[in-house]
Design a protein around this motif. Structure first.
Motif, PDB file in Angstrom:
ATOM      1  N   LEU A  95      -0.263 -10.752  -3.760  1.00 53.95           N
ATOM      2  CA  LEU A  95       0.902 -10.060  -3.209  1.00 53.95           C
ATOM      3  C   LEU A  95       1.067 -10.330  -1.721  1.00 53.95           C
ATOM      4  O   LEU A  95       2.189 -10.437  -1.212  1.00 53.95           O
ATOM      5  N   LEU A  96      -0.043 -10.428  -1.014  1.00 59.59           N
ATOM      6  CA  LEU A  96       0.019 -10.742   0.415  1.00 59.59           C
ATOM      7  C   LEU A  96       0.662 -12.115   0.619  1.00 59.59           C
ATOM      8  O   LEU A  96       1.486 -12.297   1.523  1.00 59.59           O
ATOM      9  N   GLY A  97       0.300 -13.067  -0.231  1.00 63.54           N
ATOM     10  CA  GLY A  97       0.893 -14.390  -0.139  1.00 63.54           C
ATOM     11  C   GLY A  97       2.381 -14.392  -0.437  1.00 63.54           C
ATOM     12  O   GLY A  97       3.103 -15.307  -0.015  1.00 63.54           O
ATOM     13  N   GLU A  98       2.839 -13.364  -1.144  1.00 61.21           N
ATOM     14  CA  GLU A  98       4.257 -13.239  -1.471  1.00 61.21           C
ATOM     15  C   GLU A  98       4.982 -12.279  -0.528  1.00 61.21           C
ATOM     16  O   GLU A  98       6.123 -11.904  -0.784  1.00 61.21           O
ATOM     17  N   ARG A  99       4.285 -11.882   0.533  1.00 60.36           N
ATOM     18  CA  ARG A  99       4.848 -11.025   1.576  1.00 60.36           C
ATOM     19  C   ARG A  99       5.218  -9.624   1.067  1.00 60.36           C
ATOM     20  O   ARG A  99       6.162  -8.993   1.570  1.00 60.36           O
ATOM     21  N   ALA A 100       4.483  -9.133   0.086  1.00 57.70           N
ATOM     22  CA  ALA A 100       4.695  -7.753  -0.355  1.00 57.70           C
ATOM     23  C   ALA A 100       4.314  -6.802   0.771  1.00 57.70           C
ATOM     24  O   ALA A 100       3.311  -7.010   1.461  1.00 57.70           O
ATOM     25  N   ALA A 101       5.096  -5.756   0.944  1.00 56.86           N
ATOM     26  CA  ALA A 101       4.885  -4.846   2.071  1.00 56.86           C
ATOM     27  C   ALA A 101       3.855  -3.762   1.778  1.00 56.86           C
ATOM     28  O   ALA A 101       3.168  -3.301   2.689  1.00 56.86           O
ATOM     29  N   SER A 102       3.744  -3.335   0.545  1.00 53.84           N
ATOM     30  CA  SER A 102       2.828  -2.240   0.218  1.00 53.84           C
ATOM     31  C   SER A 102       2.447  -2.322  -1.252  1.00 53.84           C
ATOM     32  O   SER A 102       3.077  -3.030  -2.042  1.00 53.84           O
ATOM     33  N   MET A 103       1.419  -1.569  -1.593  1.00 59.26           N
ATOM     34  CA  MET A 103       0.861  -1.659  -2.940  1.00 59.26           C
ATOM     35  C   MET A 103       0.355  -0.301  -3.399  1.00 59.26           C
ATOM     36  O   MET A 103      -0.300   0.421  -2.642  1.00 59.26           O
ATOM     37  N   LEU A 104       0.667   0.030  -4.634  1.00 57.91           N
ATOM     38  CA  LEU A 104       0.084   1.175  -5.325  1.00 57.91           C
ATOM     39  C   LEU A 104      -0.948   0.649  -6.305  1.00 57.91           C
ATOM     40  O   LEU A 104      -0.625  -0.202  -7.136  1.00 57.91           O
ATOM     41  N   VAL A 105      -2.173   1.119  -6.196  1.00 58.54           N
ATOM     42  CA  VAL A 105      -3.202   0.805  -7.181  1.00 58.54           C
ATOM     43  C   VAL A 105      -3.330   2.011  -8.107  1.00 58.54           C
ATOM     44  O   VAL A 105      -3.513   3.141  -7.639  1.00 58.54           O
ATOM     45  N   LEU A 106      -3.216   1.774  -9.393  1.00 61.24           N
ATOM     46  CA  LEU A 106      -3.286   2.854 -10.372  1.00 61.24           C
ATOM     47  C   LEU A 106      -4.235   2.434 -11.486  1.00 61.24           C
ATOM     48  O   LEU A 106      -4.075   1.366 -12.081  1.00 61.24           O
ATOM     49  N   HIS A 107      -5.211   3.289 -11.775  1.00 58.84           N
ATOM     50  CA  HIS A 107      -6.170   2.948 -12.819  1.00 58.84           C
ATOM     51  C   HIS A 107      -5.541   3.061 -14.208  1.00 58.84           C
ATOM     52  O   HIS A 107      -4.545   3.768 -14.404  1.00 58.84           O
ATOM     53  N   ALA A 108      -6.160   2.398 -15.164  1.00 58.35           N
ATOM     54  CA  ALA A 108      -5.603   2.320 -16.517  1.00 58.35           C
ATOM     55  C   ALA A 108      -6.148   3.389 -17.450  1.00 58.35           C
ATOM     56  O   ALA A 108      -5.802   3.401 -18.632  1.00 58.35           O
ATOM     57  N   ASP A 109      -7.002   4.279 -16.940  1.00 58.90           N
ATOM     58  CA  ASP A 109      -7.592   5.313 -17.800  1.00 58.90           C
ATOM     59  C   ASP A 109      -7.127   6.701 -17.363  1.00 58.90           C
ATOM     60  O   ASP A 109      -7.914   7.636 -17.267  1.00 58.90           O
ATOM     61  N   LEU A 110      -5.819   6.826 -17.138  1.00 56.64           N
ATOM     62  CA  LEU A 110      -5.231   8.092 -16.693  1.00 56.64           C
ATOM     63  C   LEU A 110      -4.192   8.538 -17.726  1.00 56.64           C
ATOM     64  O   LEU A 110      -2.979   8.455 -17.496  1.00 56.64           O
ATOM     65  N   PRO A 111      -4.624   9.035 -18.877  1.00 53.64           N
ATOM     66  CA  PRO A 111      -3.694   9.317 -19.973  1.00 53.64           C
ATOM     67  C   PRO A 111      -2.719  10.457 -19.701  1.00 53.64           C
ATOM     68  O   PRO A 111      -1.730  10.601 -20.422  1.00 53.64           O
ATOM     69  N   LEU A 112      -2.969  11.261 -18.679  1.00 52.59           N
ATOM     70  CA  LEU A 112      -2.048  12.348 -18.350  1.00 52.59           C
ATOM     71  C   LEU A 112      -0.991  11.928 -17.325  1.00 52.59           C
ATOM     72  O   LEU A 112      -0.157  12.739 -16.916  1.00 52.59           O
ATOM     73  N   ALA A 113      -1.015  10.664 -16.915  1.00 47.61           N
ATOM     74  CA  ALA A 113      -0.051  10.184 -15.920  1.00 47.61           C
ATOM     75  C   ALA A 113       1.373  10.341 -16.434  1.00 47.61           C
ATOM     76  O   ALA A 113       1.666  10.097 -17.609  1.00 47.61           O
ATOM     77  N   THR A 114       2.269  10.745 -15.535  1.00 45.25           N
ATOM     78  CA  THR A 114       3.686  10.890 -15.872  1.00 45.25           C
ATOM     79  C   THR A 114       4.523  10.138 -14.844  1.00 45.25           C
ATOM     80  O   THR A 114       4.086   9.938 -13.707  1.00 45.25           O
ATOM     81  N   PRO A 115       5.737   9.732 -15.221  1.00 43.09           N
ATOM     82  CA  PRO A 115       6.618   9.092 -14.244  1.00 43.09           C
ATOM     83  C   PRO A 115       6.865   9.969 -13.024  1.00 43.09           C
ATOM     84  O   PRO A 115       6.863   9.480 -11.888  1.00 43.09           O
ATOM     85  N   LEU A 116       7.062  11.276 -13.251  1.00 40.30           N
ATOM     86  CA  LEU A 116       7.340  12.183 -12.136  1.00 40.30           C
ATOM     87  C   LEU A 116       6.167  12.251 -11.172  1.00 40.30           C
ATOM     88  O   LEU A 116       6.348  12.251  -9.941  1.00 40.30           O
ATOM     89  N   ALA A 117       4.940  12.298 -11.696  1.00 38.93           N
ATOM     90  CA  ALA A 117       3.759  12.365 -10.827  1.00 38.93           C
ATOM     91  C   ALA A 117       3.634  11.096  -9.993  1.00 38.93           C
ATOM     92  O   ALA A 117       3.307  11.154  -8.797  1.00 38.93           O
ATOM     93  N   ILE A 118       3.881   9.958 -10.605  1.00 39.11           N
ATOM     94  CA  ILE A 118       3.787   8.695  -9.871  1.00 39.11           C
ATOM     95  C   ILE A 118       4.887   8.595  -8.822  1.00 39.11           C
ATOM     96  O   ILE A 118       4.639   8.186  -7.678  1.00 39.11           O
TER      97      ILE A 118
END
Length: 228
Positions: A95-118
């Protein structure tokens, strides 16, 4: 000027390497199937999130790669499968090579995740310091991170990473914020972590019910008297 939306990076281990700490309760195939159910829940939530430049899965698992592509997400191959820290660093470098400005890292074992929370996490992070850290419910691990720029601090996911990321930021004079997000605090690493998701209406909850794992877990917790 409107800030550029972050990319979301989701590191995903191979199925056969997933959830080793649940071996006292689950067999190898059960752990793999549970991992897939949780990935499905996280990807379903991300599919409805507004305010992202894109979603990138980092995985060496062909099945998870195909699942990500089915959702229209980008997949970055992880041929070495050297762990979460290495996977996130690989994504950050891309992403740095593509000049991305920021990044969210989110783990894949969060079964209670919701769009609103993110989305709430993204909104809060956008108005805060360069680094936002979301701890697990034990306040030990880092379940989510928003960094501006993507290579803001060295990554150190694993045991005690919440405090390690804090120290890395402080050592560099970087402002950070800890943010409690209940829907993102409950990762699944130990048998007792299953309690909160047994009745959850999602892929993970449904898998635990139909596989019999939920009933087995309740019997283990409640003891012999409860199952007589």
């Amino acid at each position: 000027m409107t800030p550029v939306a972050p990319w979301c990076v989701v590191p995903i281990k191979r199925r056969e390497a997933a959830k080793q700490r649940l071996a006292s309760l689950l067999g190898p195939m059960e752990r793999a199937d549970l991992a897939e159910a949780m990935v499905r829940d996280v990807l379903t939530a991300l599919s409805a999130v507004r305010g992202l430049s894109g979603v990138m899965l980092v995985t060496g698992d062909d099945g998870f790669a195909a699942l990500g592509q089915d959702h229209g997400f980008r997949v970055l191959a992880d041929p070495t499968d050297d762990g979460t820290t290495a996977a996130v660093a690989r994504a950050a470098a891309t992403l740095l090579g593509e000049r991305a400005a920021s990044m969210l890292v989110l783990h894949a074992d969060l079964p209670l995740a919701t769009p609103l929370a993110i989305e709430s996490l993204l909104a809060t992070a956008a108005d805060g310091p360069p680094l936002t850290l979301v701890p697990d419910r034990r306040r030990q691990g880092t379940n989510a991170m928003v960094a501006r720029p993507v290579d803001l601090v060295p990554f150190c996911f694993g045991a005690g990473s919440y405090h390690l990321h804090q120290r890395a930021a402080e050592a560099r004079g970087i402002g950070w914020r800890g943010l409690d997000v209940p829907e993102l605090a409950h990762d699944i690493d130990r048998p007792d972590d299953l309690a909160a998701i047994l009745d959850h209406d999602g892929a993970t909850g449904h898998y635990l019910a139909r596989s019999g794992i939920g009933a087995r877990f309740r019997a283990t917790v409640d003891g012999p008297e409860a199952v007589q």
